[in-house]
Design a protein around this motif. Sequence first.
Motif, PDB file in Angstrom:
ATOM      1  N   MET A 271      -8.567  15.789 -10.861  1.00 20.22           N
ATOM      2  CA  MET A 271      -8.907  14.728 -10.058  1.00 20.22           C
ATOM      3  C   MET A 271      -9.987  13.666 -10.478  1.00 20.22           C
ATOM      4  O   MET A 271      -9.951  12.813 -10.547  1.00 20.22           O
ATOM      5  N   LEU A 272     -10.762  14.291 -11.487  1.00 19.37           N
ATOM      6  CA  LEU A 272     -11.871  13.449 -12.258  1.00 19.37           C
ATOM      7  C   LEU A 272     -11.108  12.418 -13.052  1.00 19.37           C
ATOM      8  O   LEU A 272     -11.566  11.128 -13.131  1.00 19.37           O
ATOM      9  N   THR A 273     -10.109  12.900 -13.838  1.00 18.43           N
ATOM     10  CA  THR A 273      -9.351  11.764 -14.633  1.00 18.43           C
ATOM     11  C   THR A 273      -8.785  10.795 -13.760  1.00 18.43           C
ATOM     12  O   THR A 273      -8.987   9.447 -14.256  1.00 18.43           O
ATOM     13  N   THR A 274      -8.294  11.152 -12.731  1.00 19.85           N
ATOM     14  CA  THR A 274      -7.361  10.099 -11.752  1.00 19.85           C
ATOM     15  C   THR A 274      -8.621   9.105 -11.289  1.00 19.85           C
ATOM     16  O   THR A 274      -8.422   7.857 -11.123  1.00 19.85           O
ATOM     17  N   VAL A 275      -9.627   9.629 -10.925  1.00 15.69           N
ATOM     18  CA  VAL A 275     -10.867   8.910 -10.384  1.00 15.69           C
ATOM     19  C   VAL A 275     -11.474   8.067 -11.358  1.00 15.69           C
ATOM     20  O   VAL A 275     -11.718   6.827 -10.918  1.00 15.69           O
ATOM     21  N   VAL A 276     -11.745   8.572 -12.507  1.00 15.09           N
ATOM     22  CA  VAL A 276     -12.263   7.598 -13.573  1.00 15.09           C
ATOM     23  C   VAL A 276     -11.400   6.500 -13.921  1.00 15.09           C
ATOM     24  O   VAL A 276     -11.613   5.118 -13.903  1.00 15.09           O
ATOM     25  N   VAL A 277     -10.118   6.579 -13.952  1.00 15.10           N
ATOM     26  CA  VAL A 277      -9.139   5.645 -14.459  1.00 15.10           C
ATOM     27  C   VAL A 277      -9.084   4.650 -13.010  1.00 15.10           C
ATOM     28  O   VAL A 277      -9.313   3.298 -13.489  1.00 15.10           O
ATOM     29  N   ARG A 278      -9.223   4.993 -11.656  1.00 17.79           N
ATOM     30  CA  ARG A 278      -9.255   4.358 -10.688  1.00 17.79           C
ATOM     31  C   ARG A 278     -10.455   3.298 -10.780  1.00 17.79           C
ATOM     32  O   ARG A 278     -10.613   1.921 -10.547  1.00 17.79           O
ATOM     33  N   GLY A 279     -11.593   4.054 -11.060  1.00 19.79           N
ATOM     34  CA  GLY A 279     -12.850   3.309 -11.306  1.00 19.79           C
ATOM     35  C   GLY A 279     -12.874   2.390 -12.288  1.00 19.79           C
ATOM     36  O   GLY A 279     -13.594   1.220 -12.337  1.00 19.79           O
ATOM     37  N   LEU A 280     -12.442   2.671 -13.596  1.00 25.06           N
ATOM     38  CA  LEU A 280     -12.339   1.670 -14.350  1.00 25.06           C
ATOM     39  C   LEU A 280     -11.401   0.528 -14.258  1.00 25.06           C
ATOM     40  O   LEU A 280     -11.837  -0.573 -14.472  1.00 25.06           O
TER      41      LEU A 280
END
Length: 403
Positions: free
Chosen positions: A311-320
């Motif tokens: 989930m962290l990977t997904t969220v970080v990509v979305r945030g970037l």
Amino acid sequence: MIELADVLEARDRVAETSRHTPLEYSHTFSAMTGADVHLKQETFQRTGAFKIRGATNRIATLPEADREAGVVTASAGNHAQGVALAATRSGVDAKIVMPADAPIAKVKATRAYGAEVVLDGADYDAAAERAHEIERAEGRYYLHAFDDPMVMAGQGTIGLEILEDLPGVDTVVVPIGGGGLIAGVATAIVGKKPEARVVGVQAEGAATAAESLRRGERVVLESVHTIADGIATRSVGEETFPVIQDRVDEVVTVSDDDVAVALTTLLERGKTLVEGAGAVPLAALLEERFAFAPEETVVPVLSGGNIDMNMLTTVVVRGLAETGRYLRLRTVLQDRPGALEGLVTVLAAEGANIYAIQHDRTSRDVAMDDAEVELDLETRGPDHVEDVVAALEEAGYPVDVMV
């Protein structure tokens, strides 16, 4: 309703198990918002979230017969870990039902703390139904994740710590799922400093509290959908709702994109890892979902840091992506030698760094003599994204922005 005295009594019960977590001034977020921002770091709590407080207080106040029968509960993850550790330390058997798709990290941690885990249900509410079945079948005590006065009082010890460390606090911002955390914190804050303000925050995909306040009665959703799984409940509690009505000044909502930006910014600028629910209060502050005065002393409660790595990977990509730091796009070019080089030359001229590239000449979505290309790009902000897209289109490449 619980009162300040309940929270004060809970403080002594939870002291041996829970930690007095840091309250840290943030230069970064103060500069970004104009407020005087201090972060309440429940991410450093035992089990990685605030839930250990309420679980400890509830188990400590159980009659002996209930302790001998054991406890059962339902949780998306953080309450599960809190109950597991509190029960193990008290010699109480614990069985915990978690949603079938609960984050693996939280499931493993709950088992490691000594509880039996049952995976069942699509979300917290479905897991709760299964937990109540176990309660009836095995005679266990159902230890509610939020709708319990002793659980609320335990969570309220966070409010006492905030006031002790920062007596001048003006506004405390708290995430809302079922409402146990904000009910306890608001009771402590209002009880000791009535002039201070308590603001609640929910994810748009699980926004029950604001609508319940508007209608004057609890609203129950058919389903919820948010990356903030720790507050993904279909309703606030029957016992927490009147406390929220009486002691919370305002409830606002944030989008998952807002949460992703806050989480990514916390990680990059604050060097702090939080889960979605933990980022919700800061998201509301950054997006100005509630009004605050310049230099107003604001404390976002970062309620937990137990985020699944996938989930962290997904969220970080979305945030970037939301901040213009990451761009995924699709385009089409002629299937001939040198065509891909031409595309890359345009990107290089604009200073876009290629993370990944996929070239597909067999796609049915393009002509027989064309090839479809998907690109993951590192960009420098929203203006740079616009420049990259404009340069590609000017060079004759059709652009479909995917993220």
